[in-house]
Scaffold this motif. Structure first.
Motif, PDB file in Angstrom:
ATOM      1  N   SER A 531      33.536  34.379  39.825  1.00 55.43           N
ATOM      2  CA  SER A 531      32.079  34.199  39.757  1.00 55.43           C
ATOM      3  C   SER A 531      31.363  35.504  40.081  1.00 55.43           C
ATOM      4  N   GLY A 532      31.876  36.234  41.059  1.00 54.02           N
ATOM      5  CA  GLY A 532      31.265  37.495  41.434  1.00 54.02           C
ATOM      6  C   GLY A 532      31.348  38.537  40.330  1.00 54.02           C
ATOM      7  N   TYR A 533      32.529  38.664  39.706  1.00 50.39           N
ATOM      8  CA  TYR A 533      32.684  39.651  38.643  1.00 50.39           C
ATOM      9  C   TYR A 533      31.790  39.325  37.444  1.00 50.39           C
ATOM     10  N   VAL A 534      31.645  38.046  37.123  1.00 53.02           N
ATOM     11  CA  VAL A 534      30.792  37.664  35.997  1.00 53.02           C
ATOM     12  C   VAL A 534      29.319  37.899  36.335  1.00 53.02           C
ATOM     13  N   THR A 535      28.927  37.550  37.558  1.00 51.47           N
ATOM     14  CA  THR A 535      27.533  37.764  37.971  1.00 51.47           C
ATOM     15  C   THR A 535      27.194  39.244  37.960  1.00 51.47           C
ATOM     16  N   MET A 536      28.102  40.082  38.449  1.00 53.31           N
ATOM     17  CA  MET A 536      27.849  41.520  38.435  1.00 53.31           C
ATOM     18  C   MET A 536      27.820  42.047  36.996  1.00 53.31           C
ATOM     19  N   ALA A 537      28.629  41.466  36.116  1.00 54.95           N
ATOM     20  CA  ALA A 537      28.596  41.866  34.710  1.00 54.95           C
ATOM     21  C   ALA A 537      27.221  41.589  34.104  1.00 54.95           C
ATOM     22  N   TYR A 538      26.653  40.464  34.463  1.00 53.26           N
ATOM     23  CA  TYR A 538      25.304  40.121  33.998  1.00 53.26           C
ATOM     24  C   TYR A 538      24.298  41.150  34.483  1.00 53.26           C
ATOM     25  N   MET A 539      24.429  41.562  35.742  1.00 56.81           N
ATOM     26  CA  MET A 539      23.513  42.557  36.287  1.00 56.81           C
ATOM     27  C   MET A 539      23.675  43.905  35.576  1.00 56.81           C
ATOM     28  N   TRP A 540      24.914  44.300  35.313  1.00 53.57           N
ATOM     29  CA  TRP A 540      25.121  45.579  34.640  1.00 53.57           C
ATOM     30  C   TRP A 540      24.602  45.540  33.214  1.00 53.57           C
TER      31      TRP A 540
END
Length: 606
Positions: A531-540
């Motif tokens: 979940s964290g990696y996907v959320t950070m991907a959204y931010m990037w």
């Protein structure tokens, strides 16, 4: 000694260009005075205080640590003077209500302040940081009299606050709390018990310390349903608002710790200490969650801060230190060797730190907008609206706390690696960042607890997957809009795949848990990290979209800044985001590979 430089350019990029905070603040009653000029002035002053006052105390405070004599704690040299400057600057009341002496600015302004101060000197920032959580708890759950008594001096910074949960026999499992509270004829209570691991439990920075304490009333139900919450000040307040006689709470010892040595972590002994019930009887844990959620978001900063600090120092070192020649040929032919910055593996480490720091900062600022709306709804007497924002923020909170602190640890360790052997030596400060950061994955609930909260409570039990569906709907809508741009299309396509996968994984875990109760516990950590990696991907992707638009428009003085944003986004998607697939595979593996070995067979005689 390396110095900290507040990343104001990146902060303003997020505030003004990615998340449009000027429009956000204009929509809030509390944002009336948070105009762009005022915000810029506050950021500049906070950066100055962080860089010039707090940063120089970071290493010296670690070396000296705190001392205990006759039940009183003394903080390291320079801390009292720095705190006095903090109070004079009005920083404690930045986001506090005006009715209690605060500036009444949006809650997110407090997060921006905390990020800079915490990155410059996390141990120092813990003292006022714990007070903010205590203030929020009293503000939301205290009586009018309690608010009038405690919030004014705490907002001014003359009094501090703590949260007292953990006891020798229990940490996360608060159902085992044994501290007792006996009712008295005057409406007060006598609180008796021992609390451990109490950050800022005692110090010489303020004239009084207000402890928020979990304890049990006589005949209270067993477990978490029988816990109440109490205000127990170090000094009892006088009718005129000053400090009165000494209360029955004493620091018995200071914990000897791996890091954050300048932050006093205390064993507190309550011996018939006078306390006052806050909130309803036996509902202390619900009230305490106000404090804990505040602290968890604050702790998430300790993932971003160390990544930023370690990156700054490692980058400066890599630009100066020379070692070997680049495999693609000499880069500094006039020198005996090339600088570290020219070696691909060093670049890998630096870019990982940069991606974590800047991606994590974006995650925090995105969530801070929700916190502003939630606080505003509470202040306006709109409980249903507040609950809606609380639910959205509640889904993100364990991701922020668990994922970002794990990656903050990784970034801090990479900083040591860039320095090589010098990173292991105290004088360079890199090993201190590692020691200080390690606690972030532990307090306010370990990563495993955050993972169980996310998957078991927020996703499966409370929303039956709805929390994931709602968040991924937002992500997917953004992703579709990027498909028409050649540079952004890979980000959009990948995000669309991930939103579908995230929902599918949630459903599969829900079905598996019906047959195997251990599946939730076994899959939780991988689910949180995914979940964290996907959320950070959204931010990037969001940052990349803004950078691409700015480059397309042209005429910007910060062209190099935007090119760097796009390059780092591509690095994140190609080098770090693939980790999510390993977590996806692992979370679906059967629980038997964790649970089939009997407990007694896990130990081996040597």
């Amino acid at each position: 000694m390396p110095v900290y430089k507040a990343p104001l350019r990146d902060m303003k990029f997020l505030l003004n260009e990615v998340f449009d905070y000027p429009a956000h603040y204009a929509s809030l009653p509390s944002g009336e005075n948070a105009t762009p000029d005022i915000v810029d002035a506050i950021l500049a002053e906070c950066a100055k205080f962080s860089e010039q006052v707090l940063s120089p105390l970071y290493q010296s405070g670690d070396e000296e640590g705190c001392t205990l004599a006759d039940g009183e704690v003394k903080t390291p040299s320079g801390y009292k003077e720095a705190y006095d400057q903090y109070v004079m600057g009005g920083w404690q009341g930045l986001s506090a209500p005006e009715e209690f002496g605060g500036h009444g600015l949006p809650a997110s302004m407090g997060l921006l302040k905390q990020e800079m101060m915490g990155t410059a000197n996390w141990p120092f920032s813990m003292y006022p940081g714990l007070s903010m959580g205590a203030m929020n708890t009293i503000y939301l759950h205290g009586s009018d009299e309690q608010k009038q008594t405690y919030l004014h001096p705490m907002t001014e910074g003359r009094w501090a606050g703590t949260m007292c949960l953990t006891e020798p026999q229990c940490g996360t499992d608060l159902g085992q709390v044994k501290t007792k509270a006996e009712p008295q004829a005057d409406g007060s209570y006598k609180v008796t018990g021992t609390k451990i691991f109490i950050s800022s439990g005692d110090h010489d920075l303020t004239e009084n310390i207000v402890h928020i304490v979990l304890a049990r009333l006589p005949e209270a139900p067993k477990g978490t349903r029988g816990i109440s919450l109490f205000i127990v000040p170090k000094f009892l307040p006088n009718p005129d608002g000053g400090k009165g006689e000494r209360n029955g709470v004493v620091c018995g010892s200071l914990e000897k710790k791996m890091g954050i040595n300048a932050s006093a972590t205390c064993v507190l002994n309550f011996d018939d200490a006078t306390g006052y019930l806050i909130g309803p009887e036996n509902e202390g844990l619900e009230c305490m969650f106000t404090f804990m959620n505040t602290a968890r978001i604050g702790t998430a900063i300790q993932g971003v801060g160390p990544a930023e600090l370690s990156y700054q120092w490692a980058l400066a070192y890599a630009r100066e230190r020379r070692s070997m020649r680049s495999v693609s040929g000499k880069k500094d032919p006039d020198q005996v060797a090339d600088r570290l910055i020219h070696h691909a593996d060093v670049r890998r480490m630096l870019l990982t730190q940069k991606a974590i720091a800047e991606g994590g900062r974006a995650m925090l600022y995105d969530a801070a907008r929700l916190a502003d709306h939630m606080v505003e709804a509470h202040a306006n007497g709109e409980p249903e609206k507040a609950d809606q924002y609380d639910d959205k923020l509640g889904f993100l909170t364990p991701i922020l706390k668990g994922f970002l602190t794990e990656l903050g640890n990784e970034a801090a360790n990479l900083g040591v690696q860039v320095f090589g052997g010098h990173g292991y030596i105290r004088e360079h400060g890199m090993e201190q960042i590692v020691r200080d950061t390690r606690i972030a994955t532990l307090y306010e609930g370990t990563t495993g607890i955050q993972a169980l909260d996310l998957l078991g409570r927020k996703v499966l039990l409370m929303t039956q997957g709805g929390a994931v569906r709602n968040f991924t709907y937002r992500v997917a809508n953004f992703a579709r809009r990027q498909l028409t741009d050649k540079r952004l299309r890979p980000f959009g396509v990948e995000l669309l795949k991930l939103t579908g996968q995230w929902n599918l994984l949630t459903v599969r875990l829900m079905l598996a848990a019906r047959k195997d109760r251990e599946m939730v516990s076994c899959a939780a950590h991988d689910f949180l990290m995914y979940s964290g990696y996907v959320t950070m991907a959204y931010m990037w992707a969001r940052m990349a979209a803004v950078a691409q638009q700015k480059l397309r428009d042209g005429g910007e003085d910060s062209e190099a800044f935007y090119r760097s944003k796009l390059a780092t986004a591509e690095f994140y998607y190609e080098r770090l985001l693939p980790r999510a697939q390993a977590h996806a595979s692992s979370m679906l593996s059967p629980s038997r590979n964790l649970m089939q070995t009997p407990a007694e067979e896990l130990a081996f005689d040597i």
